[in-house]
Design a protein around this motif. Sequence first.
Motif, mmCIF file in Angstrom:
data_model
loop_
_atom_site.group_PDB
_atom_site.id
_atom_site.type_symbol
_atom_site.label_atom_id
_atom_site.label_comp_id
_atom_site.label_asym_id
_atom_site.label_seq_id
_atom_site.Cartn_x
_atom_site.Cartn_y
_atom_site.Cartn_z
ATOM 1 N N HIS A 1 0.854 -1.184 0.000
ATOM 2 C CA HIS A 1 0.000 0.000 0.000
ATOM 3 C C HIS A 1 0.895 1.240 0.000
ATOM 4 C CE1 HIS A 1 -2.898 3.006 1.223
ATOM 5 N NE2 HIS A 1 -3.865 2.131 0.959
ATOM 6 N N PRO A 2 0.623 2.233 -0.862
ATOM 7 C CA PRO A 2 1.506 3.402 -0.966
ATOM 8 C C PRO A 2 1.626 4.196 0.326
ATOM 9 C CG PRO A 2 -0.550 3.743 -2.170
ATOM 10 C CD PRO A 2 -0.483 2.283 -1.829
ATOM 11 N N ASP A 3 0.644 4.094 1.210
ATOM 12 C CA ASP A 3 0.719 4.825 2.469
ATOM 13 C C ASP A 3 1.332 3.993 3.594
ATOM 14 O OD1 ASP A 3 0.333 7.427 3.190
ATOM 15 O OD2 ASP A 3 -1.727 7.177 3.893
ATOM 16 N N LEU A 4 1.648 2.729 3.301
ATOM 17 C CA LEU A 4 2.219 1.837 4.313
ATOM 18 C C LEU A 4 3.599 1.312 3.952
ATOM 19 C CD1 LEU A 4 -0.920 -0.357 5.185
ATOM 20 C CD2 LEU A 4 0.019 1.518 6.530
ATOM 21 N N ARG A 5 3.923 1.255 2.653
ATOM 22 C CA ARG A 5 5.110 0.511 2.221
ATOM 23 C C ARG A 5 6.411 1.014 2.837
ATOM 24 N NH1 ARG A 5 4.171 2.419 -3.958
ATOM 25 N NH2 ARG A 5 4.636 4.652 -3.704
ATOM 26 N N ASP A 6 6.525 2.327 3.084
ATOM 27 C CA ASP A 6 7.771 2.840 3.647
ATOM 28 C C ASP A 6 7.932 2.475 5.115
ATOM 29 O OD1 ASP A 6 8.441 3.979 1.234
ATOM 30 O OD2 ASP A 6 7.635 5.960 1.743
ATOM 31 N N ASN A 7 6.843 2.032 5.751
ATOM 32 C CA ASN A 7 6.905 1.689 7.172
ATOM 33 C C ASN A 7 6.760 0.190 7.429
ATOM 34 O OD1 ASN A 7 7.278 4.349 7.903
ATOM 35 N ND2 ASN A 7 5.130 4.744 8.359
ATOM 36 N N ILE A 8 6.812 -0.619 6.377
ATOM 37 C CA ILE A 8 6.775 -2.071 6.564
ATOM 38 C C ILE A 8 8.140 -2.563 7.044
ATOM 39 C CG2 ILE A 8 6.421 -4.302 5.446
ATOM 40 C CD1 ILE A 8 3.876 -2.721 5.804
ATOM 41 N N TRP A 9 8.121 -3.395 8.055
ATOM 42 C CA TRP A 9 9.363 -3.900 8.652
ATOM 43 C C TRP A 9 10.195 -4.690 7.650
ATOM 44 C CZ3 TRP A 9 10.316 -9.263 9.558
ATOM 45 C CH2 TRP A 9 11.470 -9.549 10.315
ATOM 46 N N PRO A 10 11.495 -4.388 7.519
ATOM 47 C CA PRO A 10 12.390 -5.218 6.708
ATOM 48 C C PRO A 10 13.214 -6.135 7.614
ATOM 49 C CG PRO A 10 13.383 -3.070 7.029
ATOM 50 C CD PRO A 10 12.120 -3.104 7.881
ATOM 51 N N ASN A 11 13.244 -7.404 7.311
ATOM 52 C CA ASN A 11 14.055 -8.341 8.084
ATOM 53 C C ASN A 11 15.525 -8.101 7.757
ATOM 54 O OD1 ASN A 11 15.358 -10.520 9.262
ATOM 55 N ND2 ASN A 11 13.791 -12.002 8.681
ATOM 56 N N PRO A 12 16.300 -7.595 8.698
ATOM 57 C CA PRO A 12 17.685 -7.230 8.402
ATOM 58 C C PRO A 12 18.599 -8.420 8.146
ATOM 59 C CG PRO A 12 17.275 -7.031 10.751
ATOM 60 C CD PRO A 12 15.949 -7.339 10.117
ATOM 61 N N LEU A 13 18.134 -9.628 8.487
ATOM 62 C CA LEU A 13 18.985 -10.816 8.354
ATOM 63 C C LEU A 13 18.641 -11.660 7.128
ATOM 64 C CD1 LEU A 13 19.114 -11.940 12.105
ATOM 65 C CD2 LEU A 13 20.718 -10.474 10.852
ATOM 66 N N GLU A 14 17.673 -11.187 6.317
ATOM 67 C CA GLU A 14 17.293 -11.926 5.114
ATOM 68 C C GLU A 14 17.734 -11.188 3.854
ATOM 69 O OE1 GLU A 14 15.828 -14.769 4.106
ATOM 70 O OE2 GLU A 14 15.679 -15.598 6.127
ATOM 71 N N LEU A 15 18.144 -11.944 2.841
ATOM 72 C CA LEU A 15 18.459 -11.387 1.529
ATOM 73 C C LEU A 15 17.268 -11.663 0.617
ATOM 74 C CD1 LEU A 15 22.169 -12.557 1.137
ATOM 75 C CD2 LEU A 15 21.329 -10.312 1.847
ATOM 76 N N PRO A 16 16.662 -10.637 0.060
ATOM 77 C CA PRO A 16 15.416 -10.829 -0.698
ATOM 78 C C PRO A 16 15.595 -11.665 -1.956
ATOM 79 C CG PRO A 16 16.258 -8.591 -0.989
ATOM 80 C CD PRO A 16 17.086 -9.218 0.071
ATOM 81 N N GLY A 17 14.685 -12.622 -2.130
ATOM 82 C CA GLY A 17 14.583 -13.358 -3.371
ATOM 83 C C GLY A 17 15.663 -14.375 -3.657
ATOM 84 N N ASP A 18 16.495 -14.723 -2.672
ATOM 85 C CA ASP A 18 17.559 -15.693 -2.969
ATOM 86 C C ASP A 18 17.123 -17.127 -2.699
ATOM 87 O OD1 ASP A 18 17.537 -15.767 -0.213
ATOM 88 O OD2 ASP A 18 19.692 -15.426 0.039
ATOM 89 N N GLY A 19 15.885 -17.306 -2.178
ATOM 90 C CA GLY A 19 15.384 -18.652 -1.938
ATOM 91 C C GLY A 19 16.064 -19.375 -0.796
ATOM 92 N N LEU A 20 16.711 -18.625 0.095
ATOM 93 C CA LEU A 20 17.435 -19.232 1.207
ATOM 94 C C LEU A 20 16.904 -18.717 2.545
ATOM 95 C CD1 LEU A 20 21.089 -18.899 -0.159
ATOM 96 C CD2 LEU A 20 19.622 -20.929 -0.230
#
Length: 223
Positions: A1-20
Amino acid sequence: HPDLRDNIWPNPLELPGDGLDNDKNGLVDDMHGWNLVLNRNDVRPMVAGGQQSEETWSHGTFVSSIIGASGNNQQGIAGINWNVQLMPLPVLDGDGFGNMPNVIRAIRYAVQQRVDVINLSLSGSEYSEELEQAIKMAHDAGVFVVSAVGNGTEQEGTNLDEMPIYPACMDSGTNAMFGVGGTDTLDQKAPYANFGRLCTDLVAPAQEFFGARPSYRRPSDTA
């Protein structure tokens, strides 16, 4: 959601899209939380039978926007806290129903990720000792756990002192759960809101205010 996306938690220990499973927690690519119903990393509200139930998004996207929609971005609304991280952990399916094991898994995941607050916008009449233990575990870890005290009929709420609902009435003898009820536009109890001194710690506005709904195209959309 454009009003939520900047505040969605990012997992600092995961690399996006690597399947691991980079953070070794048993979940692959849990970049922004985890869908406990479908057991995958897509944390958007779910669709059932071509429809997106209001019971689903109103307890997730809508509530999240009240908590933390971005401010000063010239769109949508402003949440109560602009500088916040929202961790989506869907436990309700496309019809707005869920089960105790998934709620417990979500609580444990949130505690493992060291969240500050867990919001449980759900209620049921079935008591679960395992769920109460999970809530106490979160409380003991310093997490502030909040739950809705729920709604009765459109005409009258339920007295929870006589007919408790869960998890709002799970205090474990230590006030581990903070129950929140709803008020109307006159700051009185909303007609349908449940009530009761044993389970309700606070009441808050529950009528006539704006919030976000899912912004991605749904199967039921025709235009």
